[in-house]
Motif scaffolding. Structure first.
Motif, PDB file in Angstrom:
ATOM      1  N   ASP A 286       0.839  -1.192   0.000  1.00 18.64           N
ATOM      2  CA  ASP A 286       0.000   0.000   0.000  1.00 18.64           C
ATOM      3  C   ASP A 286       0.880   1.250   0.000  1.00 18.64           C
ATOM      4  O   ASP A 286       1.811   1.354   0.804  1.00 18.64           O
ATOM      5  CB  ASP A 286      -0.903  -0.010   1.237  1.00 18.64           C
ATOM      6  CG  ASP A 286      -1.881   1.141   1.234  1.00 18.64           C
ATOM      7  OD1 ASP A 286      -1.459   2.267   1.578  1.00 18.64           O
ATOM      8  OD2 ASP A 286      -3.058   0.917   0.902  1.00 18.64           O
ATOM      9  N   PRO A 287       0.609   2.215  -0.877  1.00 18.31           N
ATOM     10  CA  PRO A 287       1.486   3.392  -0.995  1.00 18.31           C
ATOM     11  C   PRO A 287       1.570   4.228   0.278  1.00 18.31           C
ATOM     12  O   PRO A 287       2.616   4.815   0.573  1.00 18.31           O
ATOM     13  CB  PRO A 287       0.873   4.184  -2.154  1.00 18.31           C
ATOM     14  CG  PRO A 287      -0.527   3.691  -2.282  1.00 18.31           C
ATOM     15  CD  PRO A 287      -0.490   2.257  -1.856  1.00 18.31           C
ATOM     16  N   THR A 288       0.463   4.296   1.052  1.00 20.45           N
ATOM     17  CA  THR A 288       0.515   5.078   2.284  1.00 20.45           C
ATOM     18  C   THR A 288       1.393   4.388   3.327  1.00 20.45           C
ATOM     19  O   THR A 288       2.114   5.046   4.085  1.00 20.45           O
ATOM     20  CB  THR A 288      -0.903   5.288   2.852  1.00 20.45           C
ATOM     21  OG1 THR A 288      -1.577   4.021   2.944  1.00 20.45           O
ATOM     22  CG2 THR A 288      -1.708   6.210   1.965  1.00 20.45           C
ATOM     23  N   THR A 289       1.350   3.058   3.348  1.00 20.60           N
ATOM     24  CA  THR A 289       2.234   2.309   4.246  1.00 20.60           C
ATOM     25  C   THR A 289       3.691   2.533   3.862  1.00 20.60           C
ATOM     26  O   THR A 289       4.552   2.787   4.705  1.00 20.60           O
ATOM     27  CB  THR A 289       1.907   0.808   4.190  1.00 20.60           C
ATOM     28  OG1 THR A 289       0.549   0.605   4.522  1.00 20.60           O
ATOM     29  CG2 THR A 289       2.791   0.030   5.143  1.00 20.60           C
ATOM     30  N   VAL A 290       3.960   2.440   2.580  1.00 21.74           N
ATOM     31  CA  VAL A 290       5.317   2.635   2.079  1.00 21.74           C
ATOM     32  C   VAL A 290       5.783   4.058   2.367  1.00 21.74           C
ATOM     33  O   VAL A 290       6.930   4.280   2.771  1.00 21.74           O
ATOM     34  CB  VAL A 290       5.383   2.340   0.571  1.00 21.74           C
ATOM     35  CG1 VAL A 290       6.805   2.547   0.052  1.00 21.74           C
ATOM     36  CG2 VAL A 290       4.936   0.920   0.273  1.00 21.74           C
ATOM     37  N   ALA A 291       4.875   5.025   2.166  1.00 18.52           N
ATOM     38  CA  ALA A 291       5.235   6.425   2.416  1.00 18.52           C
ATOM     39  C   ALA A 291       5.574   6.660   3.876  1.00 18.52           C
ATOM     40  O   ALA A 291       6.501   7.413   4.195  1.00 18.52           O
ATOM     41  CB  ALA A 291       4.089   7.335   1.983  1.00 18.52           C
ATOM     42  N   ASN A 292       4.825   6.007   4.770  1.00 20.14           N
ATOM     43  CA  ASN A 292       5.107   6.149   6.200  1.00 20.14           C
ATOM     44  C   ASN A 292       6.493   5.626   6.538  1.00 20.14           C
ATOM     45  O   ASN A 292       7.264   6.264   7.273  1.00 20.14           O
ATOM     46  CB  ASN A 292       4.042   5.395   7.006  1.00 20.14           C
ATOM     47  CG  ASN A 292       4.276   5.489   8.505  1.00 20.14           C
ATOM     48  OD1 ASN A 292       5.036   4.717   9.070  1.00 20.14           O
ATOM     49  ND2 ASN A 292       3.622   6.452   9.143  1.00 20.14           N
ATOM     50  N   ILE A 293       6.846   4.476   5.992  1.00 21.80           N
ATOM     51  CA  ILE A 293       8.171   3.903   6.229  1.00 21.80           C
ATOM     52  C   ILE A 293       9.248   4.784   5.589  1.00 21.80           C
ATOM     53  O   ILE A 293      10.320   4.999   6.162  1.00 21.80           O
ATOM     54  CB  ILE A 293       8.233   2.459   5.678  1.00 21.80           C
ATOM     55  CG1 ILE A 293       7.342   1.556   6.540  1.00 21.80           C
ATOM     56  CG2 ILE A 293       9.667   1.936   5.650  1.00 21.80           C
ATOM     57  CD1 ILE A 293       7.206   0.158   6.022  1.00 21.80           C
TER      58      ILE A 293
END
Length: 777
Positions: free
Chosen positions: A463-470
């Motif tokens: 998920d892009p939001t998960t990746v962005a958070n990391i």
């Protein structure tokens, strides 16, 4: 998958098949054999020319002028030694990176090397495996393989019991037991391996440029040398003197040190990287990575360590209690029996599995979900919520919020109908929150790449939001510029997309490839890191592919670098080593071409002059070794880690060519002075060597900039050694004393003019270059 009844071959059967030659072949080695290394270094055109020239000098009886053959021997020996040393270290690393194949023998699972597989073996295949030999499926849970290496089509192909499997294809989902039907030369693996494991075409700008220069010189040296020799005889020069002059000219035209410098320094870099547990599959890739300006990271296994941990189960359906959901989830996970990181994390928490599956749809990176039919319990699916059901606004917002907090969100749902490619009537039961474990060295490593001018992008299937958070947590710039690739149409402008976005989530394997391609079309040199089967297409498309040793064999097989310890921070060493080598060769190469250029110029000039060629072969040795060869090898070791500046051609224009013109000017000037004041030929030769050495020393200072203590030491030692030759070894090198009016007096006056003359020639060269450019317009 249950395989208790499968016994496989016995030890006796295995030994019998090995004795009968029914054994698989070893994979092609990454390095040349010792014999090949020796052969390639010894039997070169330049060595052949050197031997012929040495025989000619031997004929004259002037044995000390054969000194150049000793230098050639040393060069060849150094090249052989360094390549063999590098080979041994790389071979050791290749052995460490080799993934074994699981086979069943005597009823037990045994891990064997690919070349230890025999006819009739039972192989266990899992997600991400590259199939090493041909075989037939004995038992499977709807295995899917990628046969793109054979068919050219990247779509996954479903296999069933009895289906044929071809070596070189990859398992993209499911697992199976396969019986080996073909091994060794009878399989497709040898031809396929050559296609899969060959790295990108050698796009080494520097090495290719050096090869072109060598090719041109090869065409020039022999005919020009013959013409010069005939010219000497025509002008009445004695045979022995004509031979020595011609040999000196041809030796001067051979830039053999440049070839040695580039090959040895790259081999040494491979050796140093291997000691740091980085496997280099192709020497040219060291230069490629040094030129990379965009690094694409696969989140899992690169920024994170590939491990996941279960965080929370969030119930979303009142028709199910938490305990029953845990049992259903556990049954789904254990019946599908995937061996990926998500499955491993969930198995640790959902360890009760009372139900058996009647139908299975294994996980696929393209589908983003897996599913089972658990008898009378119904159809259940597990995967990305966006892919398994039509979420309402509240559900979408909930998933989005969890993803923004850095969780990987999985949906567990019941479906009315389930098939390989379709889910119908899905109802959400629960959300599962999983978190990635970030590598402790990731933030510092990424910061280093930013400091070196390398742009970073993250391409992930999550998920892009998960990746962005990391990405935010590890310090990636513009982490909030992300996109969900499931919302991007097939006909989208990818070149514009990659300019504006940094984080790419929910990326399918073929989209990864297109993203890399778009960056390259925008003029970038792109490196890609990865460890999963879904990274294969992107790694192949990139200019430089980097795989983790913890990844599957198919990923490692097409990568340019393999990080043996799966240590992401090792990339710093790779980039630094590459930049050190290329920057130093870029700077130093012009030193070797000075001698080549002035030798060609003088050879052409002396075709029409009665005088002897200004050098004897032995007199070039102090210049070649003390002013160029030895200093350059020490300079090549200096820590020059700045971004590549492509100074090779600039060095030729600004240093090599003006220096060569200066050498020609002073040799002609000394010839004129000797005619006017009557200097003998021995003193003339000594002045020629002195002035040529001084000009080369000035060039050495220029290529050493910016000067530091280490470089000053090299520069000072070189001139000290050069003067030592004049003072104490003059007779050996056919040089007269410096303490004479002819050499000391005239030489001192001429030495004072070297720098002003070089500056003048350099400015004249720039002036005419500018005029030529204007005329071309």
């Amino acid at each position: 998958m249950k395989n208790k009844k499968v016994v496989g071959l016995s030890n006796v059967q295995v030994q019998t098949r090995i004795a009968d030659g029914q054994k698989n072949t070893k994979p092609a080695p990454l390095t040349k054999s010792v014999y090949q290394i020796i052969f390639d270094n010894v039997f070169t055109l330049f060595n052949l020319i050197n031997i012929i020239l040495a025989c000619l000098v031997f004929y004259t009886g002037s044995y000390k002028n054969m000194f150049f053959i000793l230098v050639a021997f040393c060069n060849t020996s150094i090249g052989i030694f360094q390549e063999i040393r590098s080979k041994r270290q790389v071979d050791k690393m290749a052995l460490l990176s080799q993934t074994k194949t699981d086979v069943i023998r005597n009823g037990e699972k045994v891990a064997v090397k690919p070349d230890q597989i025999v006819l009739g073996d039972i192989i266990m295949l899992n997600l991400g495996d590259q199939i090493p030999v041909d075989g037939v499926i004995l038992k499977t849970k709807e295995l899917e393989v990628d046969e793109s290496q054979i068919t050219g089509e990247s779509d996954a192909i479903t296999k069933h019991d009895g289906s044929q499997l071809i070596s070189g294809s990859f398992v993209v989902s499911g697992n199976a037991l396969m019986k080996v039907t073909k091994v060794g030369k009878d399989t497709f693996v040898n031809s396929l391996t050559s296609k899969v494991k060959v790295t990108k075409q050698n796009n080494s700008k520097l090495l290719n440029l050096i090869k072109r220069i060598i090719k041109v010189l090869t065409i020039i040296i022999i005919p020009l040398g013959i013409c010069l020799f005939v010219s000497r005889l025509y002008h009445g020069v004695a045979l022995n003197i004509a031979i020595l002059g011609t040999v000196a000219a041809m030796i001067g035209m051979i830039p053999e040190g440049l070839v040695l410098l580039s090959s040895v320094t790259l081999a040494m870099s491979a050796y140093h990287l291997a000691k740091r547990h980085v496997l280099v599959r192709d020497l040219a890739s060291i230069e490629t990575l040094a030129r990379v300006d965009t690094l694409c990271l696969d989140k899992t296994g690169t920024i994170t360590n590939g491990k996941l941990q279960f965080e929370k189960l969030i119930m979303e359906n009142d028709n199910f209690d938490e305990e029953s959901v845990k049992q259903l989830l556990g049954s789904l996970i254990y019946e599908i029996n995937d061996n990926n990181a998500t499955a491993d994390a969930l198995k640790q928490h959902f360890n009760k599995h009372p139900y058996q599956a009647t139908e299975i749809v294994p996980f696929s990176s393209a589908r983003k979900w897996s599913g089972v039919t658990l008898g009378n319990q119904g159809n259940f699916v597990l995967g990305a919520p966006q892919f398994i059901l039509k979420m309402n606004a509240a559900q979408s917002q909930q998933v989005h919020d969890y993803a923004k907090q850095g969780y990987r969100v999985l949906g567990f749902a019941q479906a009315e109908h389930l098939s390989n490619n379709q889910i119908e009537g899905a109802h959400l039961i629960a959300l599962i929150l999983i978190s990635d474990v970030i590598r402790p060295d990731a933030p510092e490593t990424l910061r280093y790449f930013y400091d070196q001018g390398v742009n970073l992008k993250v391409i992930s299937g999550d998920d892009p939001t998960t990746v962005a958070n990391i990405a935010q947590r590890v310090g990636i710039k513009n982490w909030d510029q992300y996109v969900d690739m499931t919302t991007v149409p097939n006909d989208a402008d990818y070149q514009t997309l990659v300019k504006s976005k940094v984080i790419f989530g929910r990326v399918r394997p073929e989209q990864k490839e297109r993203l890399i391609q778009a960056m390259q079309q925008n003029g970038h040199t792109v490196a890609m890191t990865g460890d999963g089967v879904n990274d294969i297409l992107a790694l192949k498309q990139s200019n430089c592919g980097i795989a983790m040793a913890s990844g599957n064999e198919s990923t490692k097989s097409i990568a340019d670098f393999v990080l043996i310890d799966s240590n992401f921070s090792a990339l710093i060493n790779v980039l630094r080593e590459g930049r050190r080598v290329i920057n130093n060769i870029d700077n130093i190469a012009s030193l070797y071409l000075i001698k080549t250029m002035f030798s060609v110029m003088l050879s052409v000039i002396f075709l029409f002059m009665v005088r002897n060629y200004p050098f004897q072969p032995i007199q070039l040795a102090p210049i070649n070794s003390l002013m160029v060869g030895i200093p350059s090898f020490f300079l090549a070791l200096s820590p020059t880690f700045h971004p590549i500046r492509n100074r090779f051609m600039a060095g030729i224009e600004q240093i090599a060519f003006p220096s060569a013109l200066c050498v020609v000017f002073y040799i002609l000037l000394i010839s004129l002075i000797s005619s006017l004041i009557g200097i003998n030929s021995a003193d003339v030769s000594t002045l020629n060597v002195l002035l040529t050495g001084a000009i080369c020393w000035q060039a050495l200072i220029l290529v050493s900039r910016p000067l530091n203590r280490y470089k000053w030491m090299i520069v000072i030692l070189s001139i000290t050694s050069f003067l030592f030759v004049f003072l104490f070894l003059g007779r050996l090198f056919s040089l007269t004393t410096l303490f004479s009016l002819a050499v000391g007096g005239v030489g001192s006056l001429l030495l004072l003019t070297v720098n002003p003359m070089f500056v003048l020639v350099q400015r004249l060269t720039d002036f005419f270059k500018t005029k030529i450019k204007l005329l071309r317009r």
